[in-house]
Structures are given as structure tokens and as C-alpha cells.
Design an enzyme around this catalytic site. Sequence first.
Site: not given
Ligand code: AR6
Length: 178
Positions: A18, A40-41, A126
Amino acid sequence: MTELTVDKTRLTLVQGDITVQQVDAIVNAANSALRGGGGVDGAIHRAGGPDIMAECRRIGGCPPGQAVRTTAGRLSANHVIHTVGPVWSGGDAGEPDLLASAYRRSLEVAAAHGARTVAFPSISTGVYGYPKDLAAETALDAVTTAVINLDIDQVRFVVFGDDDLEIYQRAMQARASE
Ligand code: AR6
């Protein structure tokens, strides 16, 4: 099928990172303390640089289902919209409403800042453990409803894994043939 049109808004689907999307606003799946993290954060803060975290600290936090805007730092986007999805705990704790609210509020905040193209990750699927198929249905429903009242040209769903790509393709196809 990687595209759907709802009213005047295109809903598109791409697989990838993203942080490299050429859009006005990128949505971040943040935590309620806006403290950064993995997934993603972590990717957004790494790519966008420290200005994003500095603004998150000033804002202080964001409850689940809500959204706040910061600079996008070094990213090519103009805005990062930080939203907080629900932690999945079985589905009876208001998770669908909170997830829908996270998508709706993100679009409202983006539109209020003049963003016309908005990229979303698959929020909560995630670390937060939301089942991917249920999350995709809620995401599409919430976005479809929200864009009717907003000046948004394109909502881009950016999926990371092959499983998410298939899930979104199926869900968009089902809506296209309705
Ligand atoms: N681009 C697009 N999608 C992504 C990327 C990227 N670069 N990296 C991961 N994903 P998550 P949540 C996908 O865990 O479940 C963090 O620590 C990933 O495969 O990022 O909402 C925050 O600080 C998944 O499908 O977010 C919070 O504490 C999706 O993004 C917590 O995680 C979301 O996974 C939030 O958890």
C-alpha cells in the site's frame, strides 16, 4: 474482475504494497494509541518517515471504529488516514459494526480533506485476527454505502496475500452480477 462502479465511484482491487500506491490518501490499520506497530502500520511509518509519528503523538489516540488524518510524510500520497479496526473475538462483540465504521469514517475524513482517491488495506485481518472472508464482505458493504454521499472518485483495495486477492475477487464478482 478487479473493478466495480458504485454510483460515481470506482472500486478497484490490486495486490501489493500500500505504501507505493499513487493515491491522495492511504489508510493505515493502526492501534488506538497510534503508537505504530507491525504489519501495514509498520510499513507506512517506515516508508513515510518520522513526521507521521510526530503528528500521531500530538493527536494522542483514536478509538476503534474512528479515523484521524496525518501528513503522509515521504509517501507520494498527501494524507495518511489512521483508522482502528476491531480485534476479532468471535464476532459477537460488535466487530462487524466497528469494522464498517472504520471504513466509513476513513472515507469521511479523507473526503473532508479533499482526497478523491483512497487506498485501503484489509483492516483487522492481520494481527487483529478478523476472518478474511467476513472482513472483505463488510469492507465492500461499508464502502459501497459510504461513497454514495461523498466526492470520492476511486477506492482502491490493496491486498497483500494471494488468499486475500481471491477473496476480494470473488466478493466483487458477486456484487457485479447482482
Ligand atoms: N500493504 C498492504 N497490506 C499489508 C501490508 C502492506 N505493506 N503489510 C501488511 N498488510 P495488520 P490489523 C496486510 O496486522 O490486523 C499493527 O501492529 C496484512 O497482510 O497490519 O488491523 C497495528 O499497530 C493484513 O491482511 O493490521 C495494530 O496494533 C492487513 O494488512 C495492529 O497491527 C492488516 O494486517 C492492527 O492489526
